[in-house]
Design a protein around this motif. Structure first.
Motif, PDB file in Angstrom:
ATOM      1  N   ARG A  70      -3.414   0.996 -10.641  1.00  0.00           N
ATOM      2  CA  ARG A  70      -3.691   2.309 -10.061  1.00  0.00           C
ATOM      3  C   ARG A  70      -2.503   3.258 -10.224  1.00  0.00           C
ATOM      4  O   ARG A  70      -2.678   4.472 -10.380  1.00  0.00           O
ATOM      5  CB  ARG A  70      -4.045   2.167  -8.574  1.00  0.00           C
ATOM      6  CG  ARG A  70      -5.396   1.493  -8.311  1.00  0.00           C
ATOM      7  CD  ARG A  70      -5.668   1.380  -6.823  1.00  0.00           C
ATOM      8  NE  ARG A  70      -5.706   2.708  -6.211  1.00  0.00           N
ATOM      9  CZ  ARG A  70      -5.075   3.033  -5.079  1.00  0.00           C
ATOM     10  NH1 ARG A  70      -4.333   2.139  -4.452  1.00  0.00           N
ATOM     11  NH2 ARG A  70      -5.181   4.239  -4.585  1.00  0.00           N
ATOM     12  N   GLN A  71      -1.304   2.710 -10.195  1.00  0.00           N
ATOM     13  CA  GLN A  71      -0.110   3.552 -10.262  1.00  0.00           C
ATOM     14  C   GLN A  71       0.330   3.877 -11.685  1.00  0.00           C
ATOM     15  O   GLN A  71       0.922   4.939 -11.929  1.00  0.00           O
ATOM     16  CB  GLN A  71       1.047   2.859  -9.516  1.00  0.00           C
ATOM     17  CG  GLN A  71       0.810   2.731  -8.028  1.00  0.00           C
ATOM     18  CD  GLN A  71       1.943   2.024  -7.318  1.00  0.00           C
ATOM     19  OE1 GLN A  71       2.947   1.616  -7.922  1.00  0.00           O
ATOM     20  NE2 GLN A  71       1.806   1.840  -6.006  1.00  0.00           N
ATOM     21  N   HIS A  72       0.037   3.003 -12.645  1.00  0.00           N
ATOM     22  CA  HIS A  72       0.648   3.153 -13.968  1.00  0.00           C
ATOM     23  C   HIS A  72      -0.309   3.157 -15.152  1.00  0.00           C
ATOM     24  O   HIS A  72       0.032   3.671 -16.215  1.00  0.00           O
ATOM     25  CB  HIS A  72       1.667   2.023 -14.201  1.00  0.00           C
ATOM     26  CG  HIS A  72       2.830   2.039 -13.262  1.00  0.00           C
ATOM     27  ND1 HIS A  72       3.796   3.030 -13.282  1.00  0.00           N
ATOM     28  CD2 HIS A  72       3.179   1.194 -12.262  1.00  0.00           C
ATOM     29  CE1 HIS A  72       4.692   2.781 -12.353  1.00  0.00           C
ATOM     30  NE2 HIS A  72       4.350   1.679 -11.716  1.00  0.00           N
ATOM     31  N   GLU A  81       0.817  -1.217   0.000  1.00  0.00           N
ATOM     32  CA  GLU A  81       0.000   0.000   0.000  1.00  0.00           C
ATOM     33  C   GLU A  81       0.851   1.267   0.000  1.00  0.00           C
ATOM     34  O   GLU A  81       0.359   2.350  -0.327  1.00  0.00           O
ATOM     35  CB  GLU A  81      -0.930   0.011   1.216  1.00  0.00           C
ATOM     36  CG  GLU A  81      -1.992  -1.076   1.201  1.00  0.00           C
ATOM     37  CD  GLU A  81      -1.484  -2.419   1.702  1.00  0.00           C
ATOM     38  OE1 GLU A  81      -2.264  -3.393   1.635  1.00  0.00           O
ATOM     39  OE2 GLU A  81      -0.320  -2.513   2.175  1.00  0.00           O
ATOM     40  N   THR A  82       2.128   1.157   0.369  1.00  0.00           N
ATOM     41  CA  THR A  82       2.991   2.340   0.458  1.00  0.00           C
ATOM     42  C   THR A  82       4.147   2.308  -0.539  1.00  0.00           C
ATOM     43  O   THR A  82       4.930   3.258  -0.581  1.00  0.00           O
ATOM     44  CB  THR A  82       3.571   2.472   1.876  1.00  0.00           C
ATOM     45  OG1 THR A  82       4.414   1.338   2.161  1.00  0.00           O
ATOM     46  CG2 THR A  82       2.452   2.544   2.909  1.00  0.00           C
ATOM     47  N   VAL A  83       4.258   1.243  -1.308  1.00  0.00           N
ATOM     48  CA  VAL A  83       5.388   1.079  -2.238  1.00  0.00           C
ATOM     49  C   VAL A  83       5.001   1.543  -3.637  1.00  0.00           C
ATOM     50  O   VAL A  83       3.881   1.277  -4.102  1.00  0.00           O
ATOM     51  CB  VAL A  83       5.837  -0.398  -2.277  1.00  0.00           C
ATOM     52  CG1 VAL A  83       6.821  -0.654  -3.406  1.00  0.00           C
ATOM     53  CG2 VAL A  83       6.459  -0.797  -0.950  1.00  0.00           C
ATOM     54  N   ARG A  84       5.917   2.213  -4.306  1.00  0.00           N
ATOM     55  CA  ARG A  84       5.733   2.561  -5.712  1.00  0.00           C
ATOM     56  C   ARG A  84       6.305   1.413  -6.546  1.00  0.00           C
ATOM     57  O   ARG A  84       7.512   1.170  -6.558  1.00  0.00           O
ATOM     58  CB  ARG A  84       6.467   3.866  -6.048  1.00  0.00           C
ATOM     59  CG  ARG A  84       6.336   4.312  -7.506  1.00  0.00           C
ATOM     60  CD  ARG A  84       4.952   4.834  -7.791  1.00  0.00           C
ATOM     61  NE  ARG A  84       4.842   5.315  -9.180  1.00  0.00           N
ATOM     62  CZ  ARG A  84       3.730   5.793  -9.710  1.00  0.00           C
ATOM     63  NH1 ARG A  84       2.614   5.841  -8.972  1.00  0.00           N
ATOM     64  NH2 ARG A  84       3.686   6.216 -10.953  1.00  0.00           N
ATOM     65  N   LEU A  85       5.430   0.693  -7.229  1.00  0.00           N
ATOM     66  CA  LEU A  85       5.873  -0.442  -8.039  1.00  0.00           C
ATOM     67  C   LEU A  85       6.532   0.048  -9.319  1.00  0.00           C
ATOM     68  O   LEU A  85       6.088   1.041  -9.907  1.00  0.00           O
ATOM     69  CB  LEU A  85       4.677  -1.344  -8.382  1.00  0.00           C
ATOM     70  CG  LEU A  85       3.943  -1.983  -7.203  1.00  0.00           C
ATOM     71  CD1 LEU A  85       2.719  -2.748  -7.706  1.00  0.00           C
ATOM     72  CD2 LEU A  85       4.872  -2.912  -6.431  1.00  0.00           C
ATOM     73  N   PRO A  86       7.578  -0.631  -9.764  1.00  0.00           N
ATOM     74  CA  PRO A  86       8.199  -0.236 -11.035  1.00  0.00           C
ATOM     75  C   PRO A  86       7.274  -0.533 -12.208  1.00  0.00           C
ATOM     76  O   PRO A  86       6.483  -1.477 -12.158  1.00  0.00           O
ATOM     77  CB  PRO A  86       9.465  -1.094 -11.089  1.00  0.00           C
ATOM     78  CG  PRO A  86       9.168  -2.268 -10.214  1.00  0.00           C
ATOM     79  CD  PRO A  86       8.261  -1.771  -9.138  1.00  0.00           C
ATOM     80  N   ARG A  87       7.396   0.274 -13.257  1.00  0.00           N
ATOM     81  CA  ARG A  87       6.556   0.046 -14.430  1.00  0.00           C
ATOM     82  C   ARG A  87       6.881  -1.305 -15.074  1.00  0.00           C
ATOM     83  O   ARG A  87       5.979  -2.080 -15.397  1.00  0.00           O
ATOM     84  CB  ARG A  87       6.725   1.177 -15.440  1.00  0.00           C
ATOM     85  CG  ARG A  87       5.957   0.938 -16.742  1.00  0.00           C
ATOM     86  CD  ARG A  87       6.009   2.132 -17.660  1.00  0.00           C
ATOM     87  NE  ARG A  87       5.153   3.198 -17.165  1.00  0.00           N
ATOM     88  CZ  ARG A  87       3.841   3.273 -17.402  1.00  0.00           C
ATOM     89  NH1 ARG A  87       3.228   2.337 -18.111  1.00  0.00           N
ATOM     90  NH2 ARG A  87       3.127   4.260 -16.924  1.00  0.00           N
ATOM     91  N   THR A 125      -2.884  -2.770  -7.756  1.00  0.00           N
ATOM     92  CA  THR A 125      -1.998  -1.703  -7.275  1.00  0.00           C
ATOM     93  C   THR A 125      -1.168  -1.166  -8.421  1.00  0.00           C
ATOM     94  O   THR A 125      -0.997   0.054  -8.576  1.00  0.00           O
ATOM     95  CB  THR A 125      -1.089  -2.228  -6.152  1.00  0.00           C
ATOM     96  OG1 THR A 125      -1.904  -2.670  -5.058  1.00  0.00           O
ATOM     97  CG2 THR A 125      -0.137  -1.144  -5.662  1.00  0.00           C
ATOM     98  N   TRP A 126      -0.632  -2.061  -9.256  1.00  0.00           N
ATOM     99  CA  TRP A 126       0.137  -1.625 -10.436  1.00  0.00           C
ATOM    100  C   TRP A 126      -0.766  -0.808 -11.361  1.00  0.00           C
ATOM    101  O   TRP A 126      -0.348   0.245 -11.871  1.00  0.00           O
ATOM    102  CB  TRP A 126       0.706  -2.833 -11.178  1.00  0.00           C
ATOM    103  CG  TRP A 126       1.676  -2.468 -12.261  1.00  0.00           C
ATOM    104  CD1 TRP A 126       3.045  -2.496 -12.191  1.00  0.00           C
ATOM    105  CD2 TRP A 126       1.370  -1.991 -13.582  1.00  0.00           C
ATOM    106  NE1 TRP A 126       3.592  -2.070 -13.366  1.00  0.00           N
ATOM    107  CE2 TRP A 126       2.585  -1.750 -14.241  1.00  0.00           C
ATOM    108  CE3 TRP A 126       0.185  -1.744 -14.271  1.00  0.00           C
ATOM    109  CZ2 TRP A 126       2.661  -1.281 -15.551  1.00  0.00           C
ATOM    110  CZ3 TRP A 126       0.239  -1.258 -15.576  1.00  0.00           C
ATOM    111  CH2 TRP A 126       1.466  -1.042 -16.204  1.00  0.00           C
TER     112      TRP A 126
END
Length: 216
Positions: free
Chosen positions: A207-209, A150-156, A204-205
């Motif tokens: 949502r981030q990318h 929940e707090t980590v930025r996953l790599p693309r 999560t990926w």
């Protein structure tokens, strides 16, 4: 039965999908003549109704995201079908089954026809693939020292690596990962279903990318 499309993904209940194509058929080789004539009962989005399976895969290949998913299968894990179905929903580049080649496809609901699924006999061969593709390995396991997803930025360009139900990841897989993440839990159980965990981390990926304007 159409030998190309095979049986419907649904095994019970009322017919789903659409009936025969109304009116003149489209002049487009992406469309399957049998589906146009008999109807399309597959579990596909409306944009792919009546399309040949190969045409659907080709179009998906233009839309797939930059993350891969891998799951260890040393104990013939029954969650792999769910992982494949979810990977298809989130348009993962590919799913990699590590260990036993055979897995229970029932949970995939025929999405393995549209989702690339690769096999690796062991973790070492998976690591060679990840290195060749410049993928950062993110292991998912609720072990001490794991970071909260929940707090980590996953790599693309990521390879999301999951263990089998029960024992989790092997030590070799954990050691190969750049980062180990866990999913925050608040109840009494020690772990959650591996298929559910895979869905949470894939989303999560997304949502981030992901470009949400491209979602169906």
């Amino acid at each position: 039965m159409n030998p190309e499309t095979g049986p419907t993904e649904w095994e019970f209940g009322e017919p789903v999908g659409v009936g025969p194509w109304p009116g003149d058929w489209p002049d487009d080789d992406r469309y399957d003549p049998t589906l146009l004539a008999e109807g399309d009962r597959r579990n596909v989005v409306d944009a792919y109704r009546y399309w040949r399976r190969a045409a659907v895969v080709a179009d998906l290949d233009q839309r797939r995201h930059d993350f891969h998913v891998a799951i260890e299968n040393f104990g013939h894990d029954h969650n792999i079908g769910t992982v494949v179905r979810t990977a298809n929903a989130f348009s993962a580049k590919a799913v990699h089954v590590v260990g036993r080649r055979r897995w229970n496809r029932r949970g995939a609901m025929v999405t393995d026809r549209y989702q690339h699924v690769e096999h690796h006999p062991d973790v070492e061969s998976l690591l060679k693939f990840a290195a060749a593709e410049d993928l950062t390995i993110i292991a998912v396991d609720n072990t001490p020292g794991a970071e909260r997803v929940e707090t980590v930025r996953l790599p693309r360009r990521a390879l999301l690596l999951f263990g089998q139900e029960g024992p989790g990841l092997t030590e070799e897989a954990r050691a190969a990962a750049t980062t180990v993440v866990s999913i925050a839990q608040f109840g009494s159980t020690r772990s959650i279903n591996a298929g559910v965990a895979a869905g949470i981390v894939m989303h999560t990926w997304i949502r981030q990318h992901a470009d949400l304007d491209k979602a169906w």
